[in-house]
Design a protein around this motif. Structure first.
Motif, PDB file in Angstrom:
ATOM      1  N   GLN A 193       0.847  -1.196   0.000  1.00  0.00           N
ATOM      2  CA  GLN A 193       0.000   0.000   0.000  1.00  0.00           C
ATOM      3  C   GLN A 193       0.877   1.238   0.000  1.00  0.00           C
ATOM      4  OE1 GLN A 193      -2.473   0.359   3.467  1.00  0.00           O
ATOM      5  NE2 GLN A 193      -3.293   2.356   2.879  1.00  0.00           N
ATOM      6  N   VAL A 194       0.715   2.094  -0.992  1.00  0.00           N
ATOM      7  CA  VAL A 194       1.458   3.354  -1.041  1.00  0.00           C
ATOM      8  C   VAL A 194       0.777   4.351  -0.111  1.00  0.00           C
ATOM      9  CG1 VAL A 194       2.258   5.245  -2.484  1.00  0.00           C
ATOM     10  CG2 VAL A 194       2.217   2.911  -3.395  1.00  0.00           C
ATOM     11  N   THR A 195       1.525   4.861   0.860  1.00  0.00           N
ATOM     12  CA  THR A 195       0.949   5.767   1.858  1.00  0.00           C
ATOM     13  C   THR A 195       1.469   7.187   1.784  1.00  0.00           C
ATOM     14  OG1 THR A 195       2.636   5.048   3.442  1.00  0.00           O
ATOM     15  CG2 THR A 195       0.506   3.899   3.502  1.00  0.00           C
ATOM     16  N   ALA A 196       2.675   7.385   1.218  1.00  0.00           N
ATOM     17  CA  ALA A 196       3.273   8.721   1.222  1.00  0.00           C
ATOM     18  C   ALA A 196       4.149   8.914  -0.007  1.00  0.00           C
ATOM     19  CB  ALA A 196       4.094   8.934   2.492  1.00  0.00           C
ATOM     20  N   LEU A 197       4.186  10.169  -0.502  1.00  0.00           N
ATOM     21  CA  LEU A 197       4.972  10.523  -1.676  1.00  0.00           C
ATOM     22  C   LEU A 197       5.761  11.791  -1.381  1.00  0.00           C
ATOM     23  CD1 LEU A 197       2.163  10.117  -4.378  1.00  0.00           C
ATOM     24  CD2 LEU A 197       3.891   8.429  -3.774  1.00  0.00           C
ATOM     25  N   ALA A 198       7.035  11.812  -1.801  1.00  0.00           N
ATOM     26  CA  ALA A 198       7.865  12.992  -1.549  1.00  0.00           C
ATOM     27  C   ALA A 198       8.846  13.214  -2.685  1.00  0.00           C
ATOM     28  CB  ALA A 198       8.627  12.830  -0.233  1.00  0.00           C
ATOM     29  N   ASP A 199       9.135  14.478  -2.930  1.00  0.00           N
ATOM     30  CA  ASP A 199      10.102  14.861  -3.952  1.00  0.00           C
ATOM     31  C   ASP A 199      10.695  16.199  -3.534  1.00  0.00           C
ATOM     32  OD1 ASP A 199      10.669  14.055  -7.098  1.00  0.00           O
ATOM     33  OD2 ASP A 199      10.894  16.205  -6.738  1.00  0.00           O
ATOM     34  N   LEU A 200      11.919  16.478  -3.983  1.00  0.00           N
ATOM     35  CA  LEU A 200      12.508  17.784  -3.693  1.00  0.00           C
ATOM     36  C   LEU A 200      11.677  18.908  -4.287  1.00  0.00           C
ATOM     37  CD1 LEU A 200      16.329  17.065  -4.201  1.00  0.00           C
ATOM     38  CD2 LEU A 200      15.080  17.334  -2.043  1.00  0.00           C
ATOM     39  N   ASP A 201      10.922  18.599  -5.351  1.00  0.00           N
ATOM     40  CA  ASP A 201       9.983  19.540  -5.941  1.00  0.00           C
ATOM     41  C   ASP A 201       8.582  19.207  -5.419  1.00  0.00           C
ATOM     42  OD1 ASP A 201       8.308  21.094  -7.462  1.00  0.00           O
ATOM     43  OD2 ASP A 201       9.055  20.400  -9.407  1.00  0.00           O
ATOM     44  N   PRO A 202       8.051  19.968  -4.464  1.00  0.00           N
ATOM     45  CA  PRO A 202       6.742  19.656  -3.883  1.00  0.00           C
ATOM     46  C   PRO A 202       5.621  19.565  -4.912  1.00  0.00           C
ATOM     47  CG  PRO A 202       7.859  21.340  -2.590  1.00  0.00           C
ATOM     48  CD  PRO A 202       8.651  21.173  -3.845  1.00  0.00           C
ATOM     49  N   ALA A 222       2.566  16.744  -5.311  1.00  0.00           N
ATOM     50  CA  ALA A 222       1.152  17.131  -5.344  1.00  0.00           C
ATOM     51  C   ALA A 222       0.446  16.524  -6.553  1.00  0.00           C
ATOM     52  CB  ALA A 222       1.037  18.654  -5.372  1.00  0.00           C
ATOM     53  N   VAL A 223       1.149  16.437  -7.670  1.00  0.00           N
ATOM     54  CA  VAL A 223       0.562  15.829  -8.872  1.00  0.00           C
ATOM     55  C   VAL A 223       0.500  14.307  -8.720  1.00  0.00           C
ATOM     56  CG1 VAL A 223       0.912  15.398 -11.332  1.00  0.00           C
ATOM     57  CG2 VAL A 223       1.247  17.697 -10.400  1.00  0.00           C
ATOM     58  N   ALA A 269      -2.758   7.972  -0.666  1.00  0.00           N
ATOM     59  CA  ALA A 269      -1.434   8.457  -0.275  1.00  0.00           C
ATOM     60  C   ALA A 269      -1.468   9.965  -0.084  1.00  0.00           C
ATOM     61  CB  ALA A 269      -0.401   8.093  -1.326  1.00  0.00           C
ATOM     62  N   ARG A 270      -0.508  10.469   0.676  1.00  0.00           N
ATOM     63  CA  ARG A 270      -0.412  11.910   0.916  1.00  0.00           C
ATOM     64  C   ARG A 270       0.940  12.414   0.416  1.00  0.00           C
ATOM     65  NH1 ARG A 270       1.716   9.549   5.310  1.00  0.00           N
ATOM     66  NH2 ARG A 270       3.399  10.602   6.415  1.00  0.00           N
ATOM     67  N   ALA A 271       1.000  13.672   0.057  1.00  0.00           N
ATOM     68  CA  ALA A 271       2.253  14.318  -0.296  1.00  0.00           C
ATOM     69  C   ALA A 271       2.889  14.892   0.958  1.00  0.00           C
ATOM     70  CB  ALA A 271       2.008  15.429  -1.312  1.00  0.00           C
ATOM     71  N   CYS A 272       4.211  14.776   1.054  1.00  0.00           N
ATOM     72  CA  CYS A 272       4.911  15.309   2.228  1.00  0.00           C
ATOM     73  C   CYS A 272       6.350  15.609   1.853  1.00  0.00           C
ATOM     74  CB  CYS A 272       4.840  14.323   3.397  1.00  0.00           C
ATOM     75  SG  CYS A 272       5.646  12.737   3.093  1.00  0.00           S
ATOM     76  N   ALA A 323       8.405   8.626   8.813  1.00  0.00           N
ATOM     77  CA  ALA A 323       6.961   8.546   9.069  1.00  0.00           C
ATOM     78  C   ALA A 323       6.566   7.205   9.673  1.00  0.00           C
ATOM     79  CB  ALA A 323       6.196   8.771   7.761  1.00  0.00           C
ATOM     80  N   ASP A 324       5.611   7.239  10.614  1.00  0.00           N
ATOM     81  CA  ASP A 324       5.149   6.023  11.272  1.00  0.00           C
ATOM     82  C   ASP A 324       4.356   5.111  10.348  1.00  0.00           C
ATOM     83  OD1 ASP A 324       6.306   6.804  13.666  1.00  0.00           O
ATOM     84  OD2 ASP A 324       4.474   7.759  14.425  1.00  0.00           O
ATOM     85  N   ASP A 325       3.778   5.674   9.291  1.00  0.00           N
ATOM     86  CA  ASP A 325       2.964   4.853   8.392  1.00  0.00           C
ATOM     87  C   ASP A 325       3.729   4.425   7.145  1.00  0.00           C
ATOM     88  OD1 ASP A 325       3.106   7.326   7.200  1.00  0.00           O
ATOM     89  OD2 ASP A 325       0.998   7.391   6.579  1.00  0.00           O
ATOM     90  N   VAL A 326       5.052   4.422   7.221  1.00  0.00           N
ATOM     91  CA  VAL A 326       5.902   3.949   6.127  1.00  0.00           C
ATOM     92  C   VAL A 326       6.779   2.814   6.658  1.00  0.00           C
ATOM     93  CG1 VAL A 326       7.833   4.516   4.596  1.00  0.00           C
ATOM     94  CG2 VAL A 326       5.927   6.124   4.863  1.00  0.00           C
ATOM     95  N   ASP A 327       6.614   1.629   6.072  1.00  0.00           N
ATOM     96  CA  ASP A 327       7.443   0.472   6.430  1.00  0.00           C
ATOM     97  C   ASP A 327       8.638   0.328   5.505  1.00  0.00           C
ATOM     98  OD1 ASP A 327       5.494  -0.408   8.385  1.00  0.00           O
ATOM     99  OD2 ASP A 327       4.298  -1.167   6.713  1.00  0.00           O
ATOM    100  N   LEU A 328       8.445   0.709   4.229  1.00  0.00           N
ATOM    101  CA  LEU A 328       9.491   0.562   3.218  1.00  0.00           C
ATOM    102  C   LEU A 328       9.582   1.836   2.399  1.00  0.00           C
ATOM    103  CD1 LEU A 328      10.361  -2.366   0.889  1.00  0.00           C
ATOM    104  CD2 LEU A 328       9.707  -0.203  -0.157  1.00  0.00           C
ATOM    105  N   VAL A 329      10.798   2.319   2.189  1.00  0.00           N
ATOM    106  CA  VAL A 329      11.031   3.485   1.338  1.00  0.00           C
ATOM    107  C   VAL A 329      11.403   3.000  -0.051  1.00  0.00           C
ATOM    108  CG1 VAL A 329      12.520   5.469   0.905  1.00  0.00           C
ATOM    109  CG2 VAL A 329      11.687   5.014   3.225  1.00  0.00           C
ATOM    110  N   LEU A 330      10.598   3.387  -1.033  1.00  0.00           N
ATOM    111  CA  LEU A 330      10.891   3.112  -2.437  1.00  0.00           C
ATOM    112  C   LEU A 330      11.688   4.291  -2.969  1.00  0.00           C
ATOM    113  CD1 LEU A 330      10.610   1.531  -5.066  1.00  0.00           C
ATOM    114  CD2 LEU A 330       8.310   2.507  -5.331  1.00  0.00           C
TER     115      LEU A 330
END
Length: 373
Positions: free
Chosen positions: A30-39, A43-44, A52-55, A63-70
Motif C-alpha cells: 500500500q502506497v501511503t506517502a509521496l515525496a520529492d525535492l519539488d513539492p 502534489a501531482v 497516499a499523501r504528499a509530504c 513517518a510512522d505509516d511507512v514500512d518501506l522506502v521506495l
C-alpha cells in the motif's frame, strides 16, 4: 500476508508513474506517502496513488505509516537516501544502480542491520528471463559455454527532457542499462569472477533534442561505449557491449550458447518476450511457451516479491546482494578498461531462487491479472 507493507515513495520523476501504476494493483502493498525535492511533483503524483499523501522527504523517511522506502531518486542520491531510511528503521527498495560505487554500497549494507534491502531491476522476475533460466536449468542447451549481451542506442538526449544525469557518474550506458543485462546474466549463468574491457566516448558534449530545453548543450562526463568480456564462476564467457554511440543495430539483446544448442533471450528491460531455442541439429528456432516467472509483471513486482518473502521469512529475489555484485562488475569493467588489464571481481552472490510460473502455489502472488502489462 496479513497487513500490507506500507510504502513511501521518494523521487517522483519519469519512472515513478510506472511504479505507482503497478503498486496500485498489487496485493500485499500500500502506497501511503509521496515525496520529492519539488513539492509540485508530489502534489501531482498523489492523483495516481489513492489514499497516499504528499509530504517532505525528511518527513517521509521517518513517518510512522511507512514500512518501506521506495527510492526512485537520481543515481547520485541513491546511497544517501537509502542509508537515511535504513537508519530510521525502514526497509528500502531502490532503483538501479544500487549506488555510485562499491564503497557507498557497503555503507548502505552496514546500515541495514537486519532490515530488507532490495534493488531494481525486477524485470528479470518476469516470464522472459525466467523462462530462459528454466530452459538452461533443464539442460535444453547442454552445458552453457558462452553468451553475448548487447545494448546499443544513440543516447537518451533525443527524447528525455532532462538527460544530463545519464552522462554523469552513475550514468552512461553501462550504469544506466548494464544492470538489466548483468542481472539477467547472473540469473542465467551465475556471478562473474573476472573481466577485461575497453571503453571510450566519441563526444565531450551532447545537445538536448526535445522539450522546453531543446538545443541546450551539456558536458559528457562518462564513457559512452563500454565493451567487456566476463568470466562466470561456472566457466561460461560472456561478451558484453553497452553503448550510447550506435545509431541503429540488428544485434540480439542476449543469446546463451551451450554444448547442445543456443537460446535467444528477450530484452531484459522488459518482463516478458519470446524465448527461442535452436538445439544442435535443428534448422530453425522454436519459440518456447512461458514456463517460469511472474505473469503480467510490471515495474514494482520486485517490491511485492520482497513483501511476500519478508512475510514468509525467505530471501527476496531483487536483492541487495545481487545488486552490489552487479555494481562491482560494472565498476571493475570500467577499471579494467582504464587500466588496460584484466581484473578480478571482488564480490560474488548467490543466484536468487527461480520464480515458478504459478508461484501462487508456493504462497507467492505471481498471476497479476489485474496489473498493467
Amino acid at each position: 500476508m496479513g497487513e500490507p507493507l506500507r510504502i513511501g515513495v521518494v523521487g517522483l520523476g519519469k519512472i515513478s508513474g510506472a511504479y505507482l501504476s503497478t503498486l496500485g494493483h498489487l496485493p500485499g502493498v500500500q502506497v501511503t506517502a509521496l515525496a520529492d525535492l519539488d513539492p509540485a511533483r508530489a502534489a501531482v503524483a498523489v492523483q495516481h496513488a489513492p489514499g497516499a499523501r504528499a509530504c517532505g522527504v525528511d518527513e517521509l523517511l521517518t513517518a510512522d505509516d511507512v514500512d518501506l522506502v521506495l527510492n526512485l531518486t537520481i543515481p547520485a542520491a541513491h546511497a544517501e537516501v537509502a542509508t537515511t531510511a535504513l537508519r530510521a528503521g525502514k526497509h528500502v527498495y531502490g532503483e538501479k544502480p544500487f549506488a555510485l560505487d562499491l564503497a557507498q554500497a557497503r555503507a548502505v549494507l552496514a546500515a541495514a542491520d537486519g532490515l530488507r534491502v532490495g534493488c531494481a531491476p525486477d524485470t528479470v522476475l518476469g516470464t522472459g528471463v525466467q523462462t530462459a533460466r528454466k530452459a538452461v536449468a533443464d539442460g535444453l542447451i547442454g552445458v552453457p559455454t558462452a553468451a553475448n549481451a548487447t545494448f546499443t542506442s544513440p543516447g537518451h538526449e533525443s527524447w528525455h527532457p532532462d538527460p544530463e544525469f545519464y552522462y554523469r557518474p552513475g550514468g552512461g550506458p553501462l550504469f544506466d542499462m548494464g544492470p538489466y543485462y548483468l542481472t539477467a546474466l547472473v540469473h542465467l549463468l551465475g556471478p562473474v569472477e573476472r573481466v577485461v574491457a575497453a571503453a571510450g566516448r566519441a563526444r565531450t558534449t551532447r545537445t538536448i533534442g526535445s522539450g522546453a530545453r531543446a538545443g541546450t548543450e551539456f558536458a559528457v562526463e562518462v564513457d559512452t561505449h563500454v565493451s567487456g568480456v566476463l568470466v562466470h564462476t561456472g566457466g561460461a564467457i560472456t561478451t558484453l557491449t553497452t553503448s550510447f554511440e550506435v545509431v541503429a543495430s540488428t544485434q540480439p539483446r542476449i543469446e546463451i550458447h551451450g554444448t547442445e544448442g543456443s537460446l535467444s533471450v528477450p530484452d531484459p528491460n522488459r518482463f516478458d518476450g519470446d524465448v527461442a531455442l535452436r538445439p544442435r541439429g535443428a534448422d530453425s528456432w522454436t519459440v518456447l511457451a512461458p514456463s517460469a516467472g511472474y505473469v503480467g509483471a510490471a515495474r514494482g513486482i520486485g517490491v511485492l516479491d520482497l513483501a511476500v518473502n519478508h512475510a514468509a521469512g525467505r530471501p527476496h529475489r531483487a536483492s541487495a546482494e545481487v545488486a552490489v555484485h552487479v555494481l562491482d562488475v560494472m565498476e571493475t569493467l570500467l577499471a579494467a578498461a582504464h587500466q588496460r588489464s584484466g581484473l578480478q571481481v571482488s564480490t560474488s552472490c548467490e543466484r536468487p531462487a527461480p520464480v515458478p510460473l504459478d508461484a501462487a502455489a508456493d504462497g507467492e502472488s505471481a498471476r497479476l491479472t489485474d496489473a498493467p502489462s
